[in-house]
Design a protein around this motif. Sequence first.
Motif, short mmCIF file in Angstrom:
data_model
loop_
_atom_site.label_atom_id
_atom_site.label_comp_id
_atom_site.label_asym_id
_atom_site.label_seq_id
_atom_site.Cartn_x
_atom_site.Cartn_y
_atom_site.Cartn_z
N LEU A 45 0.83 -1.21 0.00
CA LEU A 45 0.00 0.00 0.00
C LEU A 45 0.86 1.26 0.00
N GLU A 46 2.10 1.13 0.47
CA GLU A 46 3.01 2.28 0.49
C GLU A 46 3.41 2.73 -0.90
N THR A 47 3.19 1.87 -1.91
CA THR A 47 3.52 2.25 -3.29
C THR A 47 2.48 3.21 -3.87
N LEU A 48 1.36 3.34 -3.18
CA LEU A 48 0.27 4.20 -3.67
C LEU A 48 0.49 5.64 -3.22
N THR A 49 0.03 6.56 -4.05
CA THR A 49 0.05 7.97 -3.65
C THR A 49 -1.00 8.18 -2.57
N ALA A 50 -0.93 9.32 -1.91
CA ALA A 50 -1.91 9.64 -0.87
C ALA A 50 -3.33 9.64 -1.46
N ARG A 51 -3.47 10.19 -2.66
CA ARG A 51 -4.79 10.25 -3.29
C ARG A 51 -5.29 8.86 -3.65
N GLU A 52 -4.39 8.01 -4.15
CA GLU A 52 -4.78 6.63 -4.48
C GLU A 52 -5.21 5.88 -3.22
N ARG A 53 -4.50 6.10 -2.12
CA ARG A 53 -4.88 5.47 -0.85
C ARG A 53 -6.25 5.95 -0.41
N HIS A 54 -6.51 7.24 -0.60
CA HIS A 54 -7.82 7.79 -0.24
C HIS A 54 -8.92 7.17 -1.11
N VAL A 55 -8.69 7.09 -2.41
CA VAL A 55 -9.67 6.47 -3.30
C VAL A 55 -9.90 5.02 -2.90
N LEU A 56 -8.81 4.30 -2.61
CA LEU A 56 -8.93 2.91 -2.19
C LEU A 56 -9.73 2.80 -0.90
N TRP A 57 -9.51 3.73 0.02
CA TRP A 57 -10.21 3.73 1.29
C TRP A 57 -11.72 3.86 1.10
N VAL A 58 -12.14 4.83 0.27
CA VAL A 58 -13.58 5.05 0.09
C VAL A 58 -14.21 4.01 -0.84
N LEU A 59 -13.41 3.35 -1.64
CA LEU A 59 -13.91 2.34 -2.58
C LEU A 59 -14.60 1.19 -1.85
N GLY A 60 -14.16 0.89 -0.65
CA GLY A 60 -14.74 -0.21 0.12
C GLY A 60 -16.22 -0.04 0.43
N GLY A 61 -16.73 1.16 0.28
CA GLY A 61 -18.15 1.42 0.53
C GLY A 61 -19.06 0.91 -0.56
N GLY A 62 -18.47 0.51 -1.68
CA GLY A 62 -19.26 -0.07 -2.77
C GLY A 62 -19.98 0.93 -3.65
N GLU A 63 -19.59 2.18 -3.57
CA GLU A 63 -20.24 3.20 -4.40
C GLU A 63 -19.75 3.15 -5.83
N SER A 64 -20.55 3.68 -6.73
CA SER A 64 -20.17 3.76 -8.14
C SER A 64 -19.08 4.81 -8.31
N ASN A 65 -18.44 4.78 -9.48
CA ASN A 65 -17.42 5.79 -9.77
C ASN A 65 -18.00 7.19 -9.70
N ARG A 66 -19.23 7.35 -10.17
CA ARG A 66 -19.86 8.67 -10.17
C ARG A 66 -20.03 9.17 -8.73
N LEU A 67 -20.50 8.31 -7.84
CA LEU A 67 -20.67 8.73 -6.45
C LEU A 67 -19.34 8.95 -5.75
N LEU A 68 -18.35 8.12 -6.07
CA LEU A 68 -17.01 8.32 -5.51
C LEU A 68 -16.46 9.68 -5.95
N ALA A 69 -16.66 10.02 -7.21
CA ALA A 69 -16.18 11.31 -7.73
C ALA A 69 -16.83 12.47 -6.98
N ARG A 70 -18.13 12.37 -6.77
CA ARG A 70 -18.82 13.44 -6.03
C ARG A 70 -18.28 13.53 -4.60
N ARG A 71 -18.13 12.39 -3.95
CA ARG A 71 -17.64 12.35 -2.56
C ARG A 71 -16.25 12.97 -2.47
N LEU A 72 -15.39 12.69 -3.46
CA LEU A 72 -14.00 13.14 -3.42
C LEU A 72 -13.79 14.51 -4.06
N GLY A 73 -14.80 15.01 -4.75
CA GLY A 73 -14.68 16.30 -5.41
C GLY A 73 -13.76 16.27 -6.62
#
Length: 104
Positions: free
Chosen positions: A26-54
Amino acid sequence: MSEIQAILRATSTAVSTAVAVEAAALETLTARERHVLWVLGGGESNRLLARRLGIAERTVKAHITSITRKLELKSRVEVTLVSLHHHDLLGSPGLPAPPQVDRG
């Protein structure tokens, strides 16, 4: 092999692959990639993830593609399973919390 057996085998393989991802990887990931990975576990669509992350939906897709490549995974399912498996390691103060995941 029946269709159900094939699905179970594929699911078992995905889970095994996700669990095998070391925390150090996981250390190979950028901070933003780690954040995306973190919220991805919620099962939201890409569209909802984009809104959540701005960010743009295509940026979410790019991050997921990069995560998949860096962690040597094959699918979004495996990436999501890694997110669930390493969720506590990925959490970071100051980041918006991901949606609650019912694990029981």
